[in-house]
Design an enzyme around this catalytic site. Structure first.
Site, PDB file in Angstrom:
ATOM      1  N   HIS A  82      56.472  45.522  12.043  1.00  0.00           N
ATOM      2  CA  HIS A  82      57.651  44.780  12.508  1.00  0.00           C
ATOM      3  C   HIS A  82      58.647  45.672  13.256  1.00  0.00           C
ATOM      4  O   HIS A  82      58.945  45.434  14.428  1.00  0.00           O
ATOM      5  CB  HIS A  82      58.294  44.040  11.342  1.00  0.00           C
ATOM      6  CG  HIS A  82      59.701  43.605  11.597  1.00  0.00           C
ATOM      7  ND1 HIS A  82      60.019  42.664  12.542  1.00  0.00           N
ATOM      8  CD2 HIS A  82      60.883  44.007  11.054  1.00  0.00           C
ATOM      9  CE1 HIS A  82      61.335  42.497  12.562  1.00  0.00           C
ATOM     10  NE2 HIS A  82      61.881  43.299  11.673  1.00  0.00           N
TER      11      HIS A  82
ATOM     12  N   HIS B 251      65.379  50.266  11.578  1.00  0.00           N
ATOM     13  CA  HIS B 251      66.461  49.312  11.338  1.00  0.00           C
ATOM     14  C   HIS B 251      66.426  48.643   9.961  1.00  0.00           C
ATOM     15  O   HIS B 251      67.452  48.217   9.463  1.00  0.00           O
ATOM     16  CB  HIS B 251      66.542  48.271  12.463  1.00  0.00           C
ATOM     17  CG  HIS B 251      65.556  47.152  12.351  1.00  0.00           C
ATOM     18  ND1 HIS B 251      64.333  47.183  12.948  1.00  0.00           N
ATOM     19  CD2 HIS B 251      65.622  45.968  11.690  1.00  0.00           C
ATOM     20  CE1 HIS B 251      63.675  46.055  12.673  1.00  0.00           C
ATOM     21  NE2 HIS B 251      64.436  45.304  11.913  1.00  0.00           N
TER      22      HIS B 251
ATOM     23  N   GLU C 188      68.131  48.860   4.294  1.00  0.00           N
ATOM     24  CA  GLU C 188      68.186  47.603   3.552  1.00  0.00           C
ATOM     25  C   GLU C 188      67.039  47.486   2.554  1.00  0.00           C
ATOM     26  O   GLU C 188      67.226  47.058   1.430  1.00  0.00           O
ATOM     27  CB  GLU C 188      68.089  46.420   4.525  1.00  0.00           C
ATOM     28  CG  GLU C 188      69.380  46.070   5.195  1.00  0.00           C
ATOM     29  CD  GLU C 188      70.337  45.385   4.232  1.00  0.00           C
ATOM     30  OE1 GLU C 188      70.177  44.181   4.004  1.00  0.00           O
ATOM     31  OE2 GLU C 188      71.224  46.085   3.702  1.00  0.00           O
ATOM     32  N   ASP C 189      65.842  47.835   3.001  1.00  0.00           N
ATOM     33  CA  ASP C 189      64.641  47.442   2.258  1.00  0.00           C
ATOM     34  C   ASP C 189      63.897  48.565   1.564  1.00  0.00           C
ATOM     35  O   ASP C 189      62.889  48.317   0.913  1.00  0.00           O
ATOM     36  CB  ASP C 189      63.656  46.733   3.212  1.00  0.00           C
ATOM     37  CG  ASP C 189      64.254  45.468   3.808  1.00  0.00           C
ATOM     38  OD1 ASP C 189      65.259  44.993   3.253  1.00  0.00           O
ATOM     39  OD2 ASP C 189      63.729  44.984   4.822  1.00  0.00           O
TER      40      ASP C 189
ATOM     41  N   ASP D 148      65.110  42.212  16.990  1.00  0.00           N
ATOM     42  CA  ASP D 148      64.690  41.974  15.603  1.00  0.00           C
ATOM     43  C   ASP D 148      64.526  40.475  15.377  1.00  0.00           C
ATOM     44  O   ASP D 148      63.519  40.001  14.861  1.00  0.00           O
ATOM     45  CB  ASP D 148      65.757  42.558  14.670  1.00  0.00           C
ATOM     46  CG  ASP D 148      65.476  42.288  13.203  1.00  0.00           C
ATOM     47  OD1 ASP D 148      64.298  42.377  12.810  1.00  0.00           O
ATOM     48  OD2 ASP D 148      66.436  41.979  12.470  1.00  0.00           O
TER      49      ASP D 148
ATOM     50  N   ASP E  84      58.431  17.614  37.465  1.00  0.00           N
ATOM     51  CA  ASP E  84      58.001  17.610  38.862  1.00  0.00           C
ATOM     52  C   ASP E  84      59.018  18.246  39.779  1.00  0.00           C
ATOM     53  O   ASP E  84      59.375  17.720  40.821  1.00  0.00           O
ATOM     54  CB  ASP E  84      57.717  16.174  39.335  1.00  0.00           C
ATOM     55  CG  ASP E  84      56.449  15.662  38.687  1.00  0.00           C
ATOM     56  OD1 ASP E  84      55.662  16.506  38.216  1.00  0.00           O
ATOM     57  OD2 ASP E  84      56.254  14.444  38.630  1.00  0.00           O
TER      58      ASP E  84
HETATM   59 MN    MN Z   1      64.017  43.417  10.831  1.00  0.00          MN
END
Ligand code: MN
Length: 718
Positions: A65, A89, A93-94, A156, A276
């Site tokens: 990701h 990034h 956070e993770d 992101d 069209d």
């Molecule tokens: Mn992310």
């Protein structure tokens, strides 16, 4: 072996499990120096390690990701810090890794960017309408600090949209809505068209999956049959250009699904009408060639009136430049043609991101960057004054509606929000011009200040020395700049006026007690100020003037008199002259005018409101005698006051006009007329007039009463 290859050879295992980083390095090496590639690889290794064991919903390793996000930014040729931050990034956070780790390994700039993106991640928007003002403000602030933060965030969001996969429908829809309402408009405002289009199409796909599928199918079907026509017309254009010696690329332009859907929904068009339409883009060498080419296509096919737009002379607010025209093609089929230079094309696709690679040249005033910077600077100023709601309101005006363009008398172009008035224009030119404007001319004709402007008008502002902004303007101005400036002016003005009034109130109260400000003296004053927790006497006067503190009480404190000591007589009154400004107002229930017996009522935050002694509303206020102030009129009063009278007239044609004429003959202006009641043969009318004083009013009433069709005249008092 080149440097990139060396780096890639360090990857574990075969090329299969490279998480997309090979492609990323490939893209980067086309515009970044070798030493930067090393940092990107380190970031990749750091990220892969931190995210180890984590997977995306799709089952892929998580690191795919951030690498995909970085790829998106690499396609926009962003600098190494932004690419590095993109790869990292989600780390803070993770994962276990901290911001300090990042700062240590990749430097302060990257850490700042990662921090900015992480903070944005904590913000959730529900919709444009519900977007929480404060969260939105934070988002804008992050962007103001470093625009790359929002670029990482947009990339992101795009990748997340592309991989929404197996999420519950309700959650998908929420994210899709937010993407359409917040992120796509921001991408648009920054001119990053490629991102905007993808965000919109992905948002549309997840918000209305069924409609998306139907449209997608219809569009693919029509594309097949369109190909021939597009080819034929492109060849025609090409031939004409070659004959004139103009070099250029011509391509059929694909429309994106969401724009088609919006056209159908907003303009209530049939799918066939929207589909069209044949789009062409012609890219040429320079601006001259743009206009030459325009001439050529207009010779080949007739242009549709009113559809030609010159965004080269007048760029869009995000810096977009191009010529647009629509032609009547074969069989009347509309042909939409865009003509621009290669440089303009790059800006059209990448907007603010289009010059990143040359960022070293800080002073470059490449248009989209300069415009984005101007916009952000404006936002930063706005956010210093005013609440987050005001801020959100202003940003919305900037993000969502179209702009109009008008000209100064010298021919300079002024972009303004749609619906902007001459006052907005005045403030856009300069705050000083806005503050002092008294009249406006559109295309040389005088117009009221509240007149909304139209594209292309020439606007001239008439200013007068000593003129001041009118609070009333707030009801019609559209631009954030005008609104903020007027509010600021009001705040300052009120403060000056309330200080003056407060001082007079206090002096009067002191005189009631046989003292005065001078007699109290500076020493006593400063010790009382300290007691009250105030910095200076101006603050005290202001509070008194605004009614936040009561003058008689303060006077007693200053004199050291016991609060219960009710010895004094209500001697002097506060003399009012009508020039006190906003801290002194006249009640709209009884409309007091000079000569009336009046009293003042202190209202916290609004200063003194003057009522007539006979006003019916007074009984409510009588319970708080400490808030009452004796007031008296100054002998000579220059200004005019509003006043109300009621008439009973016979229902004859023209009666109203006759009464109005009589009133005007007495030197009074009618501000408002209202029909209070209408019976078979008579009507009750209420007039709001301007008068100088009671004498003036008496004269008006006498003259009106004498009129044959007037049965009664009386002064209103609620
Ligand atoms: Mn992310």
């Amino acid at each position: 072996m080149d440097y990139a290859a060396t780096i890639l050879s360090r990857l574990p295992g075969a090329s299969k499990r490279d998480h997309g980083v090979r492609r990323l390095i490939d893209t980067l090496k086309s515009y970044l120096p070798d030493e930067h590639l090393g940092q990107v690889m380190r970031a990749y290794e750091f990220g892969a390690d931190a995210h180890k064991g984590q997977t995306r919903k799709s089952g892929e390793p998580y690191i795919t990701h951030p690498v995909a996000v970085a790829q998106e930014l690499a396609d926009m040729r962003l600098d190494v810090q932004a690419i590095t931050a993109a790869i990292l990034h989600d780390v803070v956070e993770d994962t276990e890794a901290s911001l300090d780790d990042i700062e240590e390994q990749f430097g302060h700039e990257v850490a700042q960017l990662v921090d900015g993106v992480s903070k944005l991640d904590q913000i959730q928007f529900r919709s444009r309408a519900e977007a929480q003002a404060e969260s939105f403000r934070k988002m804008m602030m992050a962007m103001i600090e470093d625009i790359r933060v929002i670029l990482v965030k947009l990339a992101d969001r795009l990748h997340n949209m592309q991989t929404l996969g197996a999420m519950p429908t309700s959650k998908k829809k929420r994210i899709a809505r937010e993407t359409l309402d917040i992120y796509a408009p921001i991408a648009n405002r920054l001119g990053i068209n490629s991102l905007k289009i993808q965000l919109e199409d992905m948002g549309f796909k997840h918000l209305h999956p069924f409609r998306y599928r139907v449209l997608d199918k219809a569009l693919k079907k029509s594309k097949g049959s369109q190909r021939q026509i597009v080819k034929r017309i492109s060849d025609e254009f090409g031939k004409a250009m070659t004959e004139e010696g103009i070099e250029g690329d011509i391509s059929g332009r694909e429309k994106h699904l969401y724009s088609i859907y919006k056209k159908m929904a907003e303009k209530k068009r049939l799918l066939s009408d929207v589909v069209d339409v044949y789009g062409f883009r012609i890219i040429v060498e320079d601006v001259n060639a743009c206009y030459q080419t325009l001439g050529l296509v207009h010779q080949l096919y007739k242009p549709m009136p009113g559809r030609f737009k010159d965004y080269i002379a007048i760029p869009r607010v995000n810096g977009y430049q191009s010529l647009h025209t629509t032609l009547f093609g074969p069989k009347g089929l509309p042909l939409e043609v865009q003509i621009r230079t290669r440089e303009m094309d790059r800006v059209a696709n990448s907007g603010v991101a289009s010059h990143w690679v040359y960022k070293a040249d800080e002073k470059s005033d490449a248009t989209p960057q300069r415009r984005a910077r101007e916009w952000l600077t404006n936002l930063a100023e706005l956010q210093q004054s005013g609440t987050s709601e005001e801020f959100l309101e202003s940003v919305k005006v900037d993000l969502f509606p179209d702009k109009i363009y008008v000209f100064t008398p010298k021919g300079d172009i002024m972009p303004l929000p749609k619906g902007a008035t001459t006052v907005d224009f005045a403030y856009a030119v300069h705050t000083d011009i806005g503050d002092r404007c008294v009249a406006a001319k559109i295309n040389r004709g005088l117009v009221p200040l509240r007149t909304p402007l139209q594209n292309g008008q020439t606007v001239e502002i008439v200013t007068a020395r000593g003129a001041k902004p009118n609070p009333n303007w707030l009801t019609f101005v559209r631009s954030a700049k005008a609104r903020t400036a007027i509010r600021n002016h009001m705040k300052n003005l009120r403060s000056v006026e309330s200080v003056d009034l407060g001082k007079r109130l206090l002096d009067k109260s002191l005189k009631d007690l046989g003292s005065s400000l001078r007699k109290v003296g500076k020493v006593r004053m400063s010790s009382v100020l300290e007691e009250l927790g105030l910095n200076n006497d101006t603050e005290l006067f202001e509070q008194l003037g605004l009614g936040e503190r009561l003058a008689p009480l303060t006077a007693r404190i200053l004199m050291g008199v016991d609060q219960d000591d009710e010895g004094e007589s209500q001697a002097a009154s506060l003399v009012i002259s009508g020039t006190e400004g906003m801290v002194l107002s006249y009640a709209k229930c009884c409309y007091p005018i000079p000569g009336d017996d009046v009293m003042g009522y202190l209202t916290a935050g609004r200063g003194i409101v003057i009522h007539r002694n006979s006003c019916g509303n007074l009984s409510n206020f009588r319970k708080q005698p400490e808030k009452w102030i004796a007031v008296a009129w100054e002998k000579e009063i220059e200004r005019e006051f509003s006043c109300q009278i009621q008439t009973e007239t016979r229902n004859r044609t023209g009666v109203l006009a006759e009464v109005a004429a009589t009133i005007a003959d007495c030197g009074s202006n009618i501000e408002q007329v209202e029909v209070l009641g209408r019976h078979e043969d008579c009507s009750v009318l209420s007039f709001l007039l301007t008068v100088k004083d009671r004498k003036h009013l008496a004269k008006i009433m006498r003259n009106v009463r004498k009129m044959p069709n007037v049965m009664r005249v009386s002064r209103d008092c609620a």
